[in-house]
Design an enzyme around this catalytic site. Structure first.
Site, PDB file in Angstrom:
ATOM      1  N   ARG A  73      -5.424  16.159   3.844  1.00 48.93           N
ATOM      2  CA  ARG A  73      -6.120  15.085   3.126  1.00 48.93           C
ATOM      3  C   ARG A  73      -7.583  15.086   3.559  1.00 48.93           C
ATOM      4  NH1 ARG A  73      -3.212   9.858   4.265  1.00 48.93           N
ATOM      5  NH2 ARG A  73      -1.700  10.688   2.786  1.00 48.93           N
ATOM      6  N   ARG A 142      -9.114   4.842   7.869  1.00 55.70           N
ATOM      7  CA  ARG A 142      -9.026   5.968   6.956  1.00 55.70           C
ATOM      8  C   ARG A 142     -10.173   5.949   5.944  1.00 55.70           C
ATOM      9  NH1 ARG A 142      -2.487   6.726   6.061  1.00 55.70           N
ATOM     10  NH2 ARG A 142      -1.934   6.814   8.276  1.00 55.70           N
ATOM     11  N   LYS A 207      -2.186   2.434  10.979  1.00 55.34           N
ATOM     12  CA  LYS A 207      -3.273   2.821  10.088  1.00 55.34           C
ATOM     13  C   LYS A 207      -4.113   1.606   9.701  1.00 55.34           C
ATOM     14  CE  LYS A 207      -0.070   2.649   6.164  1.00 55.34           C
ATOM     15  NZ  LYS A 207       0.603   3.460   5.141  1.00 55.34           N
ATOM     16  N   LYS A 209      -7.151   0.321   6.698  1.00 56.23           N
ATOM     17  CA  LYS A 209      -7.758   0.664   5.417  1.00 56.23           C
ATOM     18  C   LYS A 209      -8.852  -0.346   5.057  1.00 56.23           C
ATOM     19  CE  LYS A 209      -3.529   2.877   3.728  1.00 56.23           C
ATOM     20  NZ  LYS A 209      -2.485   2.920   2.679  1.00 56.23           N
ATOM     21  N   CYS A 428       2.778   7.444  -6.564  1.00 51.65           N
ATOM     22  CA  CYS A 428       2.636   8.220  -5.334  1.00 51.65           C
ATOM     23  C   CYS A 428       3.244   9.607  -5.551  1.00 51.65           C
ATOM     24  CB  CYS A 428       3.320   7.510  -4.171  1.00 51.65           C
ATOM     25  SG  CYS A 428       5.125   7.499  -4.278  1.00 51.65           S
ATOM     26  N   CYS A 434       7.160  14.455   0.071  1.00 59.74           N
ATOM     27  CA  CYS A 434       7.082  13.330   0.997  1.00 59.74           C
ATOM     28  C   CYS A 434       8.425  13.105   1.680  1.00 59.74           C
ATOM     29  CB  CYS A 434       6.653  12.055   0.279  1.00 59.74           C
ATOM     30  SG  CYS A 434       6.573  10.625   1.388  1.00 59.74           S
ATOM     31  N   CYS A 473       9.265   4.980  -2.458  1.00 62.60           N
ATOM     32  CA  CYS A 473       9.810   4.204  -1.346  1.00 62.60           C
ATOM     33  C   CYS A 473       9.036   2.904  -1.254  1.00 62.60           C
ATOM     34  CB  CYS A 473       9.729   5.012  -0.038  1.00 62.60           C
ATOM     35  SG  CYS A 473       8.099   4.984   0.747  1.00 62.60           S
ATOM     36  N   CYS A 477       2.258   3.185  -1.288  1.00 63.02           N
ATOM     37  CA  CYS A 477       1.027   3.973  -1.343  1.00 63.02           C
ATOM     38  C   CYS A 477       0.282   3.842  -2.670  1.00 63.02           C
ATOM     39  CB  CYS A 477       1.335   5.437  -1.054  1.00 63.02           C
ATOM     40  SG  CYS A 477       1.847   5.749   0.646  1.00 63.02           S
TER      41      CYS A 477
END
Length: 571
Positions: A73, A142, A207, A209, A428, A434, A473, A477
Site C-alpha cells: 500500500r 496512515r 491504527k 486515521k 472492500c 484478504c 467482514c 474498510c
C-alpha cells in the site's frame, strides 16, 4: 511495560523499531511467507502477507504451501500523483504484481500479488518514483485524506496543504524502512528512544486515521476518522480555521456488542497555525490513554467513550497549548464524488472518472482502464488525483487535450454510469486475498447492483443517488455503516443489511435484516424501494426516508449503535 498487554505490544517492543528479523526473512527461499511476528511488523512498512484463498483447497490437496504474496500500500498524502508516478506504479503492477492497481477508500494505491523475492526490487522502483509505503498500514497514522483537487478553491488548496503537513509530521522516524528495503545503512550510534519522539517504542495501540474535509462536500467521510479537520471559510472562500473532530471509526466484531462503529465528536475550532500541534496532541493522548491489552477495544473511539469527551478535550488542549474555540457553523450536502468535467479559472479542466470498486485493470474490449489511464498519463500533462471514493480525477488538462482525454475515457468505460446506485457504490477487496474476509465484496457487488438496478428501474428510481457500500467482514474498510444501504459479510454468500445512514455522512445506519443471500437481499430491499417511490417527500434522501417511514430506528452513536436493531415496519 506491564503484563496486561496484547501480544502485538510485545512484538513492537522487541522489534528494535520495526526491524524484527525482516532482513533475515527475505533471504529464506524455502517459503514465500515470513514468520508470524514479522507479519505484524511488516504492516508498519506498508504491506500485508496474504495468500490466494481461491487456491487454498487445491494447493492443500497437493501438499503445497499456500500461494503467498504481499499486498503493498503506497503512502500518498491527499491522493495526488504526477503522471510519472502513476506510470511507475502501473509498471510495478504489471512487472511484479498481478497486473492491476487497486484504488483504496483512503486515496491510495494497493499493489497485489508481489512475491517475497520481488519485494526489495518493487520497493526500490516505488522509491525511484519519490514514493514509499512506510506507515500505510500498522499501528500508526496512515494516509491522510482530503479532497484531492486544490484548484477547486482556496479552501481546497489549504486542505491539501494541511493534509500533507500532518502526514509529514506524523511519519515514523525509524530508519528500518530505508535499511531493509532500500539497502540503506544504519546510522552510527543506532536508534535511541528519541528516534520516535511522537510514537515512542511501541507506537500506537491501533491504527489511526485522519481526514480533512471542505464543506459542503463530505467526500472524505470525515466523521469515520479518528481525527478530522473541517474547513471553515470566509465569504471569499479562504480558510479561517478548522473545526476539529475526534473519535470516529468503522470496525466492529459480529456478535460482540461491546464493539461498534462510531462517528466522531466535534472538539471545537482551531486556527490553521495550531492544526499540526492539535494533531500531534490527539495522537499522543491516544498513545498514552489507549487500550493496549485488548486490540478490539484499542481505537480512539473507545478511549473517548471510556474517558469521556470533556476529559479528552482538556488533555488535548493541555498538550497542544491551545484552547479550542466553540465550533463554527458548517454544513455538508453529500459525500460522493462530482463526476464529469469541471473547469478551472486558468483554462485547464479536470475530469472525474468512475472506477468500479477501485480496481484498475484491463478487463476486455471497452474496459481497458489500466491501458487507458496509462495513455492519459503518457500525455505528460496535469496529474492523477485519487478520490476517497475509489475514483480518479484527471486534473489540469489543457484545452487542446480535453477532447483526446475524453475520447480515451469514453471508449474504456471510465465515464459516469447512469445508475445512481452504481456511481455511489464502494466495496472492500475481500476475497480472495484478504485473510479477514467472510464473504465476497469487490467481486460480487457489481452483480448485486445489476439485480437491484432492475428493481429500481421498475420503481422509476434508476438515476436516484443512493449510497451503497459492501464489505466482506465487519471491520468496515469501505465505511459501510455510513452508507444508506450497507452490506456486511456474515459468511460465504450471506450478508447483514443496514439502512438509515445520512446521505451527508453524519449519521450511522441501523441493522435491518440478518444473514441474507443474494435473493434475500433483493427481495428485502424491493418493497423498501417501492415504498420510497410512493411515499417520499420532496428532496427526501433514501436513508432519511427509511427512518421516517419506520423501516429502521434512527441510530444512536457509539455504545447505542446496537440498540433497537431489527426490522421495524414490515417490508
Amino acid at each position: 511495560m506491564t503484563d496486561e498487554v496484547s501480544r502485538n505490544e510485545r512484538i513492537k517492543e522487541a522489534s528494535d523499531y520495526l526491524r524484527g528479523t525482516l532482513a533475515e526473512e527475505l533471504h529464506d527461499e524455502i517459503t514465500g511467507a515470513i514468520v508470524e511476528d514479522d507479519q505484524q511488523l511488516v504492516k508498519f512498512h506498508g504491506m500485508y502477507l496474504q495468500d490466494d484463498r481461491d487456491l487454498r483447497a487445491e494447493r492443500g490437496r497437493k501438499k503445497m504451501e499456500k500461494a503467498f504474496a504481499f499486498m503493498l500500500r503506497v503512502r500518498i498524502s491527499g491522493g495526488v500523483l504526477t503522471p510519472a508516478q502513476w506510470l511507475a506504479l502501473d509498471r510495478v503492477a504489471r512487472d511484479y504484481g498481478n497486473g492491476t492497481m487497486r484504488l483504496t477508500t483512503r486515496q491510495t494505491v494497493q499493489l497485489h500479488g508481489v512475491i517475497k523475492s520481488n519485494l526489495k526490487t518493487t520497493l526500490k522502483a516505488i522509491d525511484r518514483a519519490l514514493l514509499n509505503t512506510i506507515a500505510a498500514c500498522g499501528d500508526v497514522n496512515r494516509n491522510v485524506m482530503c479532497n484531492p483537487n486544490p484548484y477547486q478553491s482556496g479552501a481546497h488548496a489549504a486542505a491539501l496543504d494541511l493534509a500533507r503537513a500532518i502526514s509529514d509530521h506524523l511519519e515514523p522516524h525509524t530508519g528500518a524502512y530505508r535499511e531493509i528495503w532500500l539497502d540503506g545503512e544504519r546510522l552510527a550510534g543506532g536508534d535511541e528512544e528519541g528516534v520516535e519522539p511522537i510514537y515512542g517504542k511501541t507506537y500506537l495501540p491501533r491504527k489511526f486515521k485522519i481526514a480533512v474535509a471542505v464543506p459542503p462536500s463530505n467526500d472524505v467521510d470525515v466523521f469515520a476518522n479518528d481525527l478530522g479537520f473541517i474547513a471553515i471559510a470566509d465569504d471569499a472562500g479562504q480558510v479561517e480555521g478548522w473545526n476539529v473532530t475526534a473519535g470516529g471509526g468503522m470496525g466492529m466484531t459480529h456478535g460482540e456488542s461491546d464493539t461498534y462503529p462510531r462517528t466522531a465528536d466535534v472538539l471545537g475550532f482551531c486556527q490553521t497555525r495550531d492544526a499540526v500541534a492539535v494533531a500531534e496532541a490527539v495522537v499522543t493522548v491516544q498513545r498514552d490513554w489507549g487500550n493496549r491489552a485488548n486490540r478490539k477495544h484499542a481505537r480512539l473511539k473507545y478511549t473517548i467513550e471510556d474517558r469521556g469527551l470533556d476529559a479528552f478535550r482538556a488533555e488535548v488542549e493541555r498538550r497542544a497549548g491551545i484552547k479550542f474555540a466553540p465550533a463554527r457553523p458548517y454544513g455538508f450536502t453529500s459525500m460522493g464524488d462530482r463526476y464529469g468535467w469541471s473547469d478551472g479559472d486558468d483554462g485547464r479542466a479536470h475530469l472525474t472518472v468512475f472506477v468500479e470498486n477501485g480496481r484498475v485493470r484491463d478487463a476486455g474490449p471497452g474496459a481497458q482502464q489500466l491501458s487507458a489511464l496509462r495513455r492519459i498519463a503518457e500525455l505528460g500533462v496535469g496529474d492523477i488525483r485519487l478520490t476517497p471514493n475509489q475514483n480518479i480525477i484527471v486534473a489540469n488538462i489543457p484545452a487542446e487535450l480535453r477532447d483526446e482525454v475524453a475520447h480515451i475515457a469514453a471508449e474504456n468505460g471510465l465515464l459516469t454510469p447512469s445508475s445512481g446506485l452504481r456511481r455511489n457504490s464502494m466495496a472492500c477487496v475481500a476475497l480472495p486475498t484478504c485473510g479477514l474476509a467472510l464473504a465476497e465484496s469487490e467481486r460480487y457487488l457489481p452483480e448485486l447492483i445489476g439485480a437491484l438496478d432492475e428493481r429500481l428501474a421498475a420503481h422509476g428510481l434508476s438515476t436516484d443517488d443512493i449510497v451503497i457500500r459492501m464489505t466482506g467482514c465487519p471491520n468496515g474498510c469501505a465505511r459501510p455503516y455510513l452508507a444508506e444501504i450497507g452490506l456486511i459479510g456474515k459468511g460465504p454468500g450471506r450478508y447483514n443489511l443496514y439502512l438509515g445512514a445520512a446521505f451527508d455522512g453524519t449519521r450511522l445506519s441501523k441493522l435491518y435484516a440478518e444473514d441474507l443471500d443474494h435473493a434475500g437481499i433483493v427481495a428485502t430491499l424491493d418493497p423498501v424501494f417501492a415504498a420510497y417511490t410512493k411515499e417520499r417527500r420532496p428532496d427526501e434522501r433514501f436513508g432519511e426516508f427509511t427512518i421516517r417511514a419506520g423501516f429502521v430506528a434512527r441510530t444512536g452513536n457509539g455504545r447505542d449503535f446496537h440498540a433497537d436493531t431489527g426490522k421495524g415496519r414490515a417490508a
